[in-house]
Design an enzyme around this catalytic site. Structure first.
Site, PDB file in Angstrom:
ATOM      1  N   GLY A 100       0.841  -1.127   0.198  1.00 28.28           N
ATOM      2  CA  GLY A 100       0.076  -0.018  -0.006  1.00 28.28           C
ATOM      3  C   GLY A 100       0.875   1.349  -0.114  1.00 28.28           C
TER       4      GLY A 100
ATOM      5  N   LEU B 260      -2.280   6.392   4.165  1.00 25.34           N
ATOM      6  CA  LEU B 260      -1.378   6.234   5.183  1.00 25.34           C
ATOM      7  C   LEU B 260       0.089   6.446   5.077  1.00 25.34           C
ATOM      8  CD1 LEU B 260      -1.770   5.241   8.414  1.00 25.34           C
ATOM      9  CD2 LEU B 260      -1.542   2.893   7.508  1.00 25.34           C
ATOM     10  N   ALA B 261       0.423   5.481   3.971  1.00 24.19           N
ATOM     11  CA  ALA B 261       2.019   5.609   3.782  1.00 24.19           C
ATOM     12  C   ALA B 261       2.426   7.179   3.633  1.00 24.19           C
ATOM     13  CB  ALA B 261       2.143   4.814   2.474  1.00 24.19           C
TER      14      ALA B 261
ATOM     15  N   VAL C 194      -1.156  -7.686  -5.172  1.00 27.45           N
ATOM     16  CA  VAL C 194      -0.786  -8.662  -3.901  1.00 27.45           C
ATOM     17  C   VAL C 194      -1.637  -9.736  -4.116  1.00 27.45           C
ATOM     18  CG1 VAL C 194      -0.501  -6.719  -2.260  1.00 27.45           C
ATOM     19  CG2 VAL C 194      -2.736  -7.775  -2.631  1.00 27.45           C
TER      20      VAL C 194
ATOM     21  N   ASP D 183      -2.383   0.316  17.425  1.00 22.49           N
ATOM     22  CA  ASP D 183      -3.676   0.994  17.916  1.00 22.49           C
ATOM     23  C   ASP D 183      -2.846   2.492  18.119  1.00 22.49           C
ATOM     24  OD1 ASP D 183      -5.247   2.614  19.602  1.00 22.49           O
ATOM     25  OD2 ASP D 183      -6.363   0.810  19.982  1.00 22.49           O
ATOM     26  N   HIS D 184      -2.968   3.328  17.298  1.00 21.16           N
ATOM     27  CA  HIS D 184      -2.133   4.619  17.341  1.00 21.16           C
ATOM     28  C   HIS D 184      -2.197   5.302  18.652  1.00 21.16           C
ATOM     29  CE1 HIS D 184      -5.467   6.660  15.868  1.00 21.16           C
ATOM     30  NE2 HIS D 184      -4.984   7.729  16.288  1.00 21.16           N
TER      31      HIS D 184
ATOM     32  N   LYS E 148       0.678   7.352  21.591  1.00 24.07           N
ATOM     33  CA  LYS E 148       0.874   8.805  22.253  1.00 24.07           C
ATOM     34  C   LYS E 148       1.235   9.048  23.567  1.00 24.07           C
ATOM     35  CE  LYS E 148      -3.630   9.659  19.709  1.00 24.07           C
ATOM     36  NZ  LYS E 148      -3.402  10.970  18.962  1.00 24.07           N
TER      37      LYS E 148
ATOM     38  N   ASP F  36     -15.252   1.976  15.448  1.00 25.87           N
ATOM     39  CA  ASP F  36     -14.315   3.051  15.163  1.00 25.87           C
ATOM     40  C   ASP F  36     -13.440   3.385  16.310  1.00 25.87           C
ATOM     41  OD1 ASP F  36     -12.760   4.314  12.955  1.00 25.87           O
ATOM     42  OD2 ASP F  36     -13.547   5.754  13.642  1.00 25.87           O
TER      43      ASP F  36
ATOM     44  N   HIS G  62      -9.473   2.122  20.716  1.00 28.17           N
ATOM     45  CA  HIS G  62      -8.860   2.916  21.320  1.00 28.17           C
ATOM     46  C   HIS G  62      -9.521   3.211  22.789  1.00 28.17           C
ATOM     47  CE1 HIS G  62      -7.615   4.026  17.451  1.00 28.17           C
ATOM     48  NE2 HIS G  62      -8.575   4.863  17.134  1.00 28.17           N
TER      49      HIS G  62
ATOM     50  N   LYS H 144     -18.639  12.507  17.227  1.00 33.07           N
ATOM     51  CA  LYS H 144     -18.155  13.394  16.158  1.00 33.07           C
ATOM     52  C   LYS H 144     -19.127  14.765  16.386  1.00 33.07           C
ATOM     53  CE  LYS H 144     -16.113  10.456  12.759  1.00 33.07           C
ATOM     54  NZ  LYS H 144     -14.672  10.859  12.858  1.00 33.07           N
TER      55      LYS H 144
ATOM     56  N   LYS I 162     -12.978  19.614  20.583  1.00 36.34           N
ATOM     57  CA  LYS I 162     -11.939  18.357  20.234  1.00 36.34           C
ATOM     58  C   LYS I 162     -11.386  18.423  21.660  1.00 36.34           C
ATOM     59  CE  LYS I 162      -8.169  17.018  17.585  1.00 36.34           C
ATOM     60  NZ  LYS I 162      -8.273  15.616  17.641  1.00 36.34           N
TER      61      LYS I 162
END
Ligand code: NAD
Length: 497
Positions: free
Chosen positions: A11, A16-17, A90, A181-182, A186, A239, A244, A342, A347
């Site tokens: 990808g 994302l890349a 792929v 899991d970003h 953090k 999501d 998260h 959302k 935020k």
């Protein structure tokens, strides 16, 4: 530690890349974590040349830093020269032969000792195919390490997550699989363990005797933006909550590990998630509420159903709030209220730990109209955009009488401090390179989180919701507030002043 490796990014032409992976690799290079012994193969269907790929990588670095000058340096050009492009479908086994030849060539050229990191920056439906071809076509090396990095969404329920896991675990062992899991990348999330287990005053109070409840808020002010297509298949529960929020809840409720390392932490996180009460469908209906945003009060923002790419009768949740109950011994019975959504008022990602107010109020008979009275002590952990802590304490108000007024002890990271903190992807890629799994999700965590969430989904799927049920710019539907007021509590929403 030897940090030489070949990265194969599936990808390689994707979002994302471009936005995360190339800039993160460059920052690791700038900081000297990657030296000359590394190479990157980008693969995707488009027929790019190496030269074009270098240009893309340099643009990605420039866009990331908003600093075009960064790409005009000798360092940036040298960095980009380590990138190779291989056009690749792929699904086609033949292409893996070419990929292997290139990989072996680069392995020799850059003396990479057979170390390989396979980054699947592609839709999960490809994970199984890619993993099995990597194995069958002998890309996995005998002499070095082979690590697979995969991204969310990791399934859409327990069943599909298990199928997905089975599809990669035939080729990679659990200790070779790095599930991103970003949020775990953090800084303030990683700091939860330091706060809880590095401070006697906190750890001695972090228990059911002293904590009344914990609240986790992941509030976004934006709507679904250009992700409507994906969002229609996911919703906030899948999501944000399954991954998260469950990861954050596990870190807030874990028992103290003997040692802070990947395996001890993982065991405690799995235990913490296993000890979150698994609801029946009826309990899930009572303890979780969903929402979908409508227009704002001034009708300047479109409702979710009017966004481009959404169904006009969509039943998708853009808001979730709920009560989880920990049965870990230390926090037995303590509710953890969670919410995410959302188009909310502000935020902010923050955690509020509300302590019990055990002391008898000896100040209650002080007569003064300004008196606020004793308040609950609240420890707020700010995750983003602010990073820091506040601790609310009762103190005497500065006047002639003896009024009690709360103050907030405050620590806030400065913009200079924040600028030095590695980005989540930079940190996680570095961890994967070092083989450190502390900040990755284990299958047992992912699978338990799905089981906890599947019941809620089942409860909701059994009846249609009356959407939209909250205004854009609010803090979600009324039912989310009632969830707490019914328990005699309120959401804490603490701006970091
Ligand atoms: P994207 O659509 O921008 O990129 C997909 C990539 O896959 C492209 O390079 C495309 O050429 C390649 N591709 C598709 N089919 C292929 C095939 N048959 N053979 C070879 N290459 C093929 O998607 P993205 O936003 O980069 O996301 C990739 C994955 O990461 C998704 O699963 C997404 O959910 C996840 N993810 C993305 C982000 C993000 O910030 N973009 C964040 C978290 C997770």
């Amino acid at each position: 530690m030897d940090q030489r490796a070949l990265f194969i990014i599936f990808g390689g032409t994707g979002d994302l890349a471009y936005r995360k992976l190339y800039p993160s690799l460059f920052r690791l290079y700038e900081k000297g974590y990657l030296k000359e012994n590394f190479a990157v193969i980008g693969t995707a269907r488009r027929p790019w040349s190496d030269d074009h790929f270098h240009e893309v990588v340099l643009n990605a670095i420039a866009d990331d830093g908003r600093d075009v000058e960064r790409t005009n340096t000798e360092m940036a050009r040298k960095f980009a020269s380590h990138f190779y492009y291989q056009s690749h479908n792929v699904d086609d086994a033949e292409h893996y032969v070419n990929l292997k030849n290139l990989a072996d060539k680069l392995d020799a050229k850059y003396e990479l000792n057979g170390n390989r990191v396979y980054y699947l920056a592609m839709a999960p439906r490809f994970f199984g195919t890619i993993s099995s071809h990597l194995k069958d076509q002998n890309l996995l090396t005998e002499n070095g390490f082979n690590r697979l990095i995969i991204e969310k969404p990791f399934g859409r329920d327990y069943k599909t997550a298990k199928e997905l896991n089975d599809s990669v675990s035939g080729s990679f062992a659990e200790d070779q699989i790095f599930r991103i899991d970003h949020y775990l990348g953090k800084e303030p999330i990683q700091s939860i363990a330091a706060l809880r287990f590095g401070n006697q005053i906190i750890s001695s109070l972090w228990n059911k005797e002293h904590i009344d409840n914990i609240q986790v808020t992941l509030a976004e002010s934006l709507g679904v933006e250009e992700r409507a297509g994906y969002y229609e298949t996911a919703g906030a529960l899948r999501d944000m909550v399954q991954n998260h929020i469950m990861q954050i809840v596990s870190l807030l409720t874990i028992e103290k590990p003997d040692v802070y390392d990947a395996s001890h932490l993982r065991d405690k996180k799995v235990e913490a998630l296993n000890n979150i009460q698994l609801y029946s469908v009826d309990e899930a209906k009572k303890n979780f509420v969903r929402g979908q945003y409508g227009e704002d009060a001034n009708q300047t923002q479109a409702s979710y159903r009017d966004e481009e790419g959404t169904d006009e009768h969509s039943q998708i949740d853009t808001f979730v709030a709920g009560k989880l109950i920990s049965h870990n011994p230390t926090l037995e019975g303590v509710p953890v209220y969670v919410r995410t959504g959302k188009r909310l008022a502000k935020k902010t990602t923050q955690i509020n730990v509300v302590f019990k107010n055990l002391d008898t109020d000896i100040f209650h008979n002080v007569e003064d109209s300004d008196a606020i009275g004793l308040q609950d002590n609240v420890l707020t952990i700010y995750i983003e955009p602010e990073m820091g802590y506040t601790l609310k304490l009762n103190t005497k108000y500065g006047n002639q009488g003896y009024n009690i007024n709360p103050v907030h002890l405050r620590y806030r990271k400065t913009p200079e401090e924040k600028a030095k903190i590695p980005d989540a992807y930079e940190r996680l890629i570095h961890d994967a390179l070092r083989g450190d799994k502390t900040n990755f999700a284990h299958w047992h965590e992912v699978s338990r989180a799905w089981k906890l969430v599947d019941v809620i989904r089942e409860a909701w799927d059994s009846e249609d919701a009356n959407f939209p049920n909250y205004e854009s710019g609010s803090m979600g539907p009324k039912a989310a507030d009632e969830l707490l007021t019914n328990d005699g509590r309120n959401w804490v929403f603490n701006p970091l002043k």
